[in-house]
Design a protein around this motif. Structure first.
Motif, PDB file in Angstrom:
ATOM      1  N   LEU A 381       0.839  -1.208   0.000  1.00 56.74           N
ATOM      2  CA  LEU A 381       0.000   0.000   0.000  1.00 56.74           C
ATOM      3  C   LEU A 381       0.873   1.257   0.000  1.00 56.74           C
ATOM      4  CD1 LEU A 381      -2.914  -1.069   2.393  1.00 56.74           C
ATOM      5  CD2 LEU A 381      -2.956  -0.856  -0.093  1.00 56.74           C
ATOM      6  N   GLU A 382       1.997   1.190   0.706  1.00 57.63           N
ATOM      7  CA  GLU A 382       2.916   2.330   0.692  1.00 57.63           C
ATOM      8  C   GLU A 382       3.535   2.484  -0.707  1.00 57.63           C
ATOM      9  OE1 GLU A 382       3.134   4.856   2.601  1.00 57.63           O
ATOM     10  OE2 GLU A 382       4.690   5.640   1.269  1.00 57.63           O
ATOM     11  N   GLU A 383       3.758   1.346  -1.382  1.00 57.66           N
ATOM     12  CA  GLU A 383       4.268   1.391  -2.762  1.00 57.66           C
ATOM     13  C   GLU A 383       3.230   2.079  -3.681  1.00 57.66           C
ATOM     14  OE1 GLU A 383       5.400  -1.699  -6.242  1.00 57.66           O
ATOM     15  OE2 GLU A 383       5.734  -2.452  -4.206  1.00 57.66           O
ATOM     16  N   CYS A 384       1.956   1.805  -3.405  1.00 60.18           N
ATOM     17  CA  CYS A 384       0.880   2.456  -4.186  1.00 60.18           C
ATOM     18  C   CYS A 384       0.918   3.967  -3.975  1.00 60.18           C
ATOM     19  CB  CYS A 384      -0.499   1.925  -3.788  1.00 60.18           C
ATOM     20  SG  CYS A 384      -0.770   0.220  -4.309  1.00 60.18           S
ATOM     21  N   ARG A 385       1.111   4.387  -2.712  1.00 61.65           N
ATOM     22  CA  ARG A 385       1.182   5.830  -2.424  1.00 61.65           C
ATOM     23  C   ARG A 385       2.383   6.445  -3.152  1.00 61.65           C
ATOM     24  NH1 ARG A 385       0.250   3.707   2.786  1.00 61.65           N
ATOM     25  NH2 ARG A 385      -1.990   3.783   3.226  1.00 61.65           N
ATOM     26  N   ALA A 386       3.513   5.738  -3.104  1.00 63.30           N
ATOM     27  CA  ALA A 386       4.721   6.243  -3.777  1.00 63.30           C
ATOM     28  C   ALA A 386       4.482   6.316  -5.285  1.00 63.30           C
ATOM     29  CB  ALA A 386       5.905   5.322  -3.467  1.00 63.30           C
ATOM     30  N   TYR A 387       3.785   5.320  -5.806  1.00 68.70           N
ATOM     31  CA  TYR A 387       3.438   5.307  -7.245  1.00 68.70           C
ATOM     32  C   TYR A 387       2.584   6.531  -7.580  1.00 68.70           C
ATOM     33  CZ  TYR A 387       1.359   3.725 -11.623  1.00 68.70           C
ATOM     34  OH  TYR A 387       0.929   3.643 -12.927  1.00 68.70           O
ATOM     35  N   GLY A 388       1.601   6.815  -6.712  1.00 74.20           N
ATOM     36  CA  GLY A 388       0.741   7.993  -6.899  1.00 74.20           C
ATOM     37  C   GLY A 388       1.553   9.277  -6.883  1.00 74.20           C
ATOM     38  N   ARG A 389       2.520   9.362  -5.951  1.00 75.34           N
ATOM     39  CA  ARG A 389       3.349  10.575  -5.867  1.00 75.34           C
ATOM     40  C   ARG A 389       4.147  10.755  -7.164  1.00 75.34           C
ATOM     41  NH1 ARG A 389       3.843   8.776  -0.360  1.00 75.34           N
ATOM     42  NH2 ARG A 389       5.787   7.669  -0.769  1.00 75.34           N
ATOM     43  N   GLU A 390       4.736   9.666  -7.661  1.00 71.06           N
ATOM     44  CA  GLU A 390       5.521   9.719  -8.899  1.00 71.06           C
ATOM     45  C   GLU A 390       4.629  10.077 -10.074  1.00 71.06           C
ATOM     46  OE1 GLU A 390       8.824   9.709  -9.410  1.00 71.06           O
ATOM     47  OE2 GLU A 390       8.748   9.852  -7.220  1.00 71.06           O
ATOM     48  N   PHE A 391       3.427   9.502 -10.091  1.00 68.56           N
ATOM     49  CA  PHE A 391       2.480   9.762 -11.184  1.00 68.56           C
ATOM     50  C   PHE A 391       2.186  11.267 -11.222  1.00 68.56           C
ATOM     51  CE2 PHE A 391      -1.711  10.104 -13.147  1.00 68.56           C
ATOM     52  CZ  PHE A 391      -1.597   9.242 -14.225  1.00 68.56           C
ATOM     53  N   ALA A 392       1.914  11.834 -10.032  1.00 66.13           N
ATOM     54  CA  ALA A 392       1.578  13.265  -9.948  1.00 66.13           C
ATOM     55  C   ALA A 392       2.746  14.109 -10.455  1.00 66.13           C
ATOM     56  CB  ALA A 392       1.242  13.642  -8.520  1.00 66.13           C
ATOM     57  N   LYS A 393       3.963  13.710 -10.104  1.00 64.17           N
ATOM     58  CA  LYS A 393       5.137  14.506 -10.505  1.00 64.17           C
ATOM     59  C   LYS A 393       5.340  14.449 -12.016  1.00 64.17           C
ATOM     60  CE  LYS A 393       7.554  13.813  -6.201  1.00 64.17           C
ATOM     61  NZ  LYS A 393       8.463  12.848  -5.563  1.00 64.17           N
ATOM     62  N   SER A 394       4.899  13.371 -12.653  1.00 64.99           N
ATOM     63  CA  SER A 394       5.128  13.227 -14.097  1.00 64.99           C
ATOM     64  C   SER A 394       4.127  14.028 -14.928  1.00 64.99           C
ATOM     65  CB  SER A 394       5.022  11.744 -14.480  1.00 64.99           C
ATOM     66  OG  SER A 394       3.670  11.341 -14.415  1.00 64.99           O
ATOM     67  N   LEU A 395       3.151  14.659 -14.288  1.00 64.64           N
ATOM     68  CA  LEU A 395       2.116  15.373 -15.062  1.00 64.64           C
ATOM     69  C   LEU A 395       2.564  16.806 -15.373  1.00 64.64           C
ATOM     70  CD1 LEU A 395      -1.090  14.132 -13.226  1.00 64.64           C
ATOM     71  CD2 LEU A 395      -0.007  13.190 -15.257  1.00 64.64           C
TER      72      LEU A 395
END
Ligand code: FEO
Length: 395
Positions: A381-395
């Protein structure tokens, strides 16, 4: 009941308070709709569009109360999808020789639907029809949203009859935009654009530019669904110009379905990560199996990026996701980013297949997606949060 709009123009349509779905089951109409028909009385009398078939007898009966049908000189059919042409057969039984003005494609569609040999007059952009003091000017608008579509402009009163263009599936007693609930009106107007007109955005942009060049004074825009734009009609034209230009807000939408809640938990944690990295971004989550598909497509329209999540089942993804993806592909969204995620037990193909589908649908993939075997634990679940953070940064 007929409602007077100007000295010459009267609304003679039908408000459909109970309509829940449109285009079969494709478009949900939570606020009903209306089928607007307009009667113009000058030295000559013209009727613009009719209503949907279930209301044909009611429409003709109401029209008879307003005008002697034999005094209608011209019927103008701006667009011939059945919600506007459905009452033509009932009307033509009463006045079979009255000429029907429409585009060449319009005639083809009417003939295809009703197999009747009525008195058709084909018109093109720039053609004029005198009603006495006022004139009608025809403006073809192919693919807004059918090939037969045209707009009709009434001189003197300065009214654009735009059929589906600038319309909303919105049943309201407020005939005009300024009297309507603004939140409801604009929500329905954008939903209409996103789900019906968005695939034709390049044509919308060209048509708006063409109409602007004509420099016609505009007092009212009278569409065939929803309210009449009376208060500053230019505002809906400006909104269309904005919506036609690969519209997006600072929003990310997650759409998922989940067999045993693992993909749902991933969605929630990815959303948390996005919000953490980009607090000013609006983040919305929808379960495609239970949420309104038309609303979901509207949210995709408003988004700069989407994430699609599904469990893997039978070497593929869930059918609710297949359905919403097909709708999203058809709506031809432009300049949006995307990625996929999902949980799986053994084979786990869904994420790769979803990524391929998103790419095929015109989305720019941000990454290869995120997969989770079985149920996510705290680390995952923490990996999912980190994935979300990276996704947001790539926009
Ligand atoms: Fe409202 Fe395309 O019909």
């Amino acid at each position: 009941m007929a409602r007077k709009i100007t000295d010459k123009v009267t609304w003679v349509g039908k408000i459909d308070w109970e309509l829940e779905e449109f285009h079969g089951h494709e478009f949900t109409t939570r606020k009903g709709s209306s089928y607007n028909s307009y009667l113009i009385r000058d030295e000559k009398t013209a009727l613009i569009d009719t209503v949907w078939k279930p209301f044909d007898e009611e429409f003709v009966a109401n029209l008879k109360r307003e005008v002697d049908l034999s005094s209608i000189d011209y019927i103008i059919m701006n667009h011939n999808e059945i919600d506007h042409s459905g009452a033509l057969p009932a009307l033509m039984r009463e006045i079979p020789d009255t000429p029907i003005y429409c585009t060449r494609k319009g005639e083809e569609i009417i003939r295809g639907h009703y197999h009747a040999d009525w008195n058709f007059v084909n018109v093109k952009t720039g053609d004029r029809l005198s009603l006495g003091a006022a004139e009608l000017i025809f403006i073809e608008a192919p693919m807004l949203h059918w090939p037969d579509t045209m707009f009709t402009y009434l001189t003197g009163e300065n009214i654009l009859f735009s059929n589906d263009g600038f319309g909303q599936h919105y049943a309201t007693e407020s005939l005009y935009n300024d009297a309507a609930d603004q939140g409801e009106l604009w929500a329905e107007a954008v939903k209409y654009y996103a789900n019906i007109l968005n695939p034709f955005s390049p044509m919308v942009a060209r048509k708006l530019a063409e109409i602007q060049k004509l420099d016609l004074p505009l007092q009212l825009i009278c569409p065939s669904h929803g309210v009449i734009w009376k208060d500053n009609p230019a505002q809906i034209v400006e909104a269309y110009a904005k919506w036609a230009a690969a519209y997006q807000e600072n929003q990310v939408t997650l759409i998922y379905d989940s067999m045993w809640n693992a993909t749902r938990r991933m969605a929630e944690c990815i959303a948390e990560g996005i919000k953490e990295a980009a607090p000013e971004t609006t983040v919305k989550l929808y379960n495609a199996a239970v949420d309104d598909k038309t609303e979901i497509c509207t949210e995709v329209f408003k988004s700069k990026a989407i994430l699609i999540g599904s469990s893997t089942v039978n070497n593929g993804y869930l059918y609710s996701i297949a359905g919403i993806l097909e709708m999203i592909k058809g709506l031809k969204f432009k300049q949006k980013k995307a990625a996929a995620f999902g949980s799986y037990g053994w084979s786990g193909e869904a994420v790769k297949q979803l990524s391929e589908y998103l790419e095929k649908s015109g989305f720019a993939l941000v990454n290869e997606g995120l997969r989770c075997p079985w149920q996510p634990d705290e680390t995952k679940l923490e990996e999912c949060r980190a994935y979300g953070r990276e996704f947001a940064k790539s926009l």
